[in-house]
Design an enzyme around this catalytic site. Sequence first.
Site, PDB file in Angstrom:
ATOM      1  N   ARG A  56       0.853  -1.173   0.000  1.00 29.88           N
ATOM      2  CA  ARG A  56       0.000   0.000   0.000  1.00 29.88           C
ATOM      3  C   ARG A  56       0.891   1.225   0.000  1.00 29.88           C
ATOM      4  O   ARG A  56       2.111   1.114   0.054  1.00 29.88           O
ATOM      5  CB  ARG A  56      -1.010   0.002   1.171  1.00 29.88           C
ATOM      6  CG  ARG A  56      -0.629  -0.718   2.411  1.00 29.88           C
ATOM      7  CD  ARG A  56       0.085   0.003   3.536  1.00 29.88           C
ATOM      8  NE  ARG A  56      -0.058   1.416   3.554  1.00 29.88           N
ATOM      9  CZ  ARG A  56       0.960   2.229   3.690  1.00 29.88           C
ATOM     10  NH1 ARG A  56       2.201   1.772   3.816  1.00 29.88           N
ATOM     11  NH2 ARG A  56       0.782   3.518   3.717  1.00 29.88           N
ATOM     12  N   GLY A  57       0.237   2.411  -0.064  1.00 28.91           N
ATOM     13  CA  GLY A  57       1.010   3.637  -0.202  1.00 28.91           C
ATOM     14  C   GLY A  57       1.089   3.966  -1.688  1.00 28.91           C
ATOM     15  O   GLY A  57       1.472   3.115  -2.497  1.00 28.91           O
ATOM     16  N   ALA A  58       0.707   5.190  -2.033  1.00 23.97           N
ATOM     17  CA  ALA A  58       0.527   5.542  -3.448  1.00 23.97           C
ATOM     18  C   ALA A  58       1.749   5.236  -4.331  1.00 23.97           C
ATOM     19  O   ALA A  58       1.628   4.530  -5.341  1.00 23.97           O
ATOM     20  CB  ALA A  58       0.119   7.011  -3.554  1.00 23.97           C
ATOM     21  N   ARG A  98      -7.687  -0.573  -6.702  1.00 26.33           N
ATOM     22  CA  ARG A  98      -7.919   0.564  -5.811  1.00 26.33           C
ATOM     23  C   ARG A  98      -7.984   1.825  -6.679  1.00 26.33           C
ATOM     24  O   ARG A  98      -7.095   2.053  -7.497  1.00 26.33           O
ATOM     25  CB  ARG A  98      -6.786   0.695  -4.768  1.00 26.33           C
ATOM     26  CG  ARG A  98      -6.640  -0.530  -3.864  1.00 26.33           C
ATOM     27  CD  ARG A  98      -5.693  -0.241  -2.705  1.00 26.33           C
ATOM     28  NE  ARG A  98      -6.316   0.621  -1.703  1.00 26.33           N
ATOM     29  CZ  ARG A  98      -5.657   1.184  -0.703  1.00 26.33           C
ATOM     30  NH1 ARG A  98      -4.348   1.009  -0.580  1.00 26.33           N
ATOM     31  NH2 ARG A  98      -6.290   1.947   0.175  1.00 26.33           N
ATOM     32  N   GLN A 204      -2.294   2.210   9.996  1.00 27.49           N
ATOM     33  CA  GLN A 204      -1.008   2.306   9.284  1.00 27.49           C
ATOM     34  C   GLN A 204       0.002   3.129  10.084  1.00 27.49           C
ATOM     35  O   GLN A 204       1.211   2.923   9.963  1.00 27.49           O
ATOM     36  CB  GLN A 204      -1.207   2.945   7.900  1.00 27.49           C
ATOM     37  CG  GLN A 204      -1.889   2.061   6.884  1.00 27.49           C
ATOM     38  CD  GLN A 204      -3.387   2.266   6.853  1.00 27.49           C
ATOM     39  OE1 GLN A 204      -3.991   2.640   7.864  1.00 27.49           O
ATOM     40  NE2 GLN A 204      -4.015   2.048   5.719  1.00 27.49           N
ATOM     41  N   ASP A 245      -2.438  10.781  -1.975  1.00 31.71           N
ATOM     42  CA  ASP A 245      -2.736   9.736  -2.970  1.00 31.71           C
ATOM     43  C   ASP A 245      -3.093  10.335  -4.316  1.00 31.71           C
ATOM     44  O   ASP A 245      -2.945   9.682  -5.355  1.00 31.71           O
ATOM     45  CB  ASP A 245      -3.863   8.837  -2.468  1.00 31.71           C
ATOM     46  CG  ASP A 245      -3.333   7.920  -1.378  1.00 31.71           C
ATOM     47  OD1 ASP A 245      -3.208   8.387  -0.231  1.00 31.71           O
ATOM     48  OD2 ASP A 245      -2.982   6.767  -1.691  1.00 31.71           O
ATOM     49  N   ASN A 255      -5.837  12.132   0.805  1.00 27.62           N
ATOM     50  CA  ASN A 255      -4.926  11.278   1.580  1.00 27.62           C
ATOM     51  C   ASN A 255      -5.776  10.451   2.539  1.00 27.62           C
ATOM     52  O   ASN A 255      -7.018  10.583   2.562  1.00 27.62           O
ATOM     53  CB  ASN A 255      -3.892  12.138   2.325  1.00 27.62           C
ATOM     54  CG  ASN A 255      -2.762  11.305   2.910  1.00 27.62           C
ATOM     55  OD1 ASN A 255      -2.187  10.461   2.219  1.00 27.62           O
ATOM     56  ND2 ASN A 255      -2.441  11.497   4.175  1.00 27.62           N
ATOM     57  N   LYS A 256      -5.130   9.619   3.311  1.00 28.52           N
ATOM     58  CA  LYS A 256      -5.816   8.699   4.218  1.00 28.52           C
ATOM     59  C   LYS A 256      -6.910   9.393   5.021  1.00 28.52           C
ATOM     60  O   LYS A 256      -6.702  10.506   5.519  1.00 28.52           O
ATOM     61  CB  LYS A 256      -4.767   8.070   5.148  1.00 28.52           C
ATOM     62  CG  LYS A 256      -5.266   7.097   6.178  1.00 28.52           C
ATOM     63  CD  LYS A 256      -6.115   5.984   5.610  1.00 28.52           C
ATOM     64  CE  LYS A 256      -5.470   5.195   4.507  1.00 28.52           C
ATOM     65  NZ  LYS A 256      -6.439   4.313   3.781  1.00 28.52           N
TER      66      LYS A 256
HETATM   67  O1  MRU Z   1      -4.692   2.929   2.254  1.00 24.92           O
HETATM   68  P1  MRU Z   1      -3.228   3.210   2.179  1.00 24.92           P
HETATM   69  O2  MRU Z   1      -2.473   2.664   3.342  1.00 24.92           O
HETATM   70  O3  MRU Z   1      -2.639   2.794   0.849  1.00 24.92           O
HETATM   71  O4  MRU Z   1      -3.126   4.791   2.257  1.00 24.92           O
HETATM   72  C1  MRU Z   1      -1.860   5.385   2.113  1.00 24.92           C
HETATM   73  C2  MRU Z   1      -1.864   6.843   2.339  1.00 24.92           C
HETATM   74  O5  MRU Z   1      -2.885   7.461   2.517  1.00 24.92           O
HETATM   75  C3  MRU Z   1      -0.530   7.531   2.257  1.00 24.92           C
HETATM   76  O6  MRU Z   1      -0.509   8.650   3.081  1.00 24.92           O
HETATM   77  C4  MRU Z   1      -0.285   7.972   0.816  1.00 24.92           C
HETATM   78  O7  MRU Z   1      -0.436   6.903  -0.056  1.00 24.92           O
HETATM   79  C5  MRU Z   1       1.058   8.564   0.635  1.00 24.92           C
HETATM   80  S1  MRU Z   1       2.348   7.340   0.784  1.00 24.92           S
HETATM   81  C6  MRU Z   1       3.826   8.114   0.481  1.00 24.92           C
END
Ligand code: MRU
Length: 364
Positions: A56-58, A98, A204, A245, A255-256
Amino acid sequence: MAADFVSIQWVPLEPGTRVPGVVRIIDQTRLPDDLVYRDLTSVSAVAEAIASLRIRGAPLLGIAAGYAVVLAAQQALLRKRPIADSVRDAAETIRGTRPTAVDLFVGLNRLVEAAVRMRSSEPAAVERLLAAAEDFHESGRRACAAIGRYGADLIPPGARILTYCNTGILATGGEGTALAAVYQAYRRHGDIGVFACETRPLWQGARLTAWELRQCRIPVTVLCDNAAASLLARGEVHCVMVGADRIAANGDAANKIGTFPLALAAACHGIPFYVLAPTTSFDTQIPTGAQIPIEHRSPSEVVRPFGRNIAPEGVGVYSPAFDVTPAKYISALVTERGVVYPPFQTNIPRVFRQECRDPSGEKK
Ligand code: MRU
């Protein structure tokens, strides 16, 4: 401060050849208790890993999508299918995982375009695709390093930084975005500390950010998300640093879920709120955050964490995975090309025209 774990890598199956290979990932659902690597051998395995948040993470999703295309080409050779057909199917599968992180589509499209240009279906073609995927991975790593340098310029010695979700080594192909700035600042000043919001519903922040900062020996304090505003009110936090994201043309940033309330609390207390993200996280085709597709996830992640009910069965559940922070609450966007200050409408296009380091020409 050297991390001894790698979020994603291509691993050849036989010595002396680059392909065939597998995509080796850390299964992030097992952290913080167990550091477990998994080898993904098919497009469907990559799709499952993305959908279940093993990865996970963009930025990491973009890199994984690129490697999935290589796996598709590799499978095509085995099954004596044209690479282009296999890649088309793979793209459809990965696109359906996603919707919010635009990096996933950037990485995927980059590799699909490379595959479409290839006429032959032979091992050399797969090797060329692998080189393109590794090139995308490497450019992501370099972007993290540059974001870290620009971001660290915003962090004075002794600063305490509040962060959200996980934006570090685990979320990218390098040192991260917001956490890359922390790592750089730590190397420069030593005295740096992080407050990590736990980040409900999937933790996370508590599970991943706290784990990786501990691995790197950086002091970290975990707090419940609902304790953030009162922490900011105490005046002990120098700035809030988060990732993104997808960032729209006007600077609105998805973002999250839970990032937006943090931005409101920071604005209320006059604390800088920085969004750190590579240019692959920008979607300048969409004018505002209202057009960002927001993923909604399974109700069980909210009401049945760790397989145990925390609400009565049958209740309604609201579970967006992301929210959008309006640009007016963002002090600056930190990219690998420099720090972008408001007005974003004018200054974001400058970034994409390669200007920088400070596209506004002045610091706020
Ligand atoms: O659902 P996730 O864990 O993929 O969400 C990730 C985030 O919201 C991060 O803050 C974002 O992807 C930036 S990662 C450098």
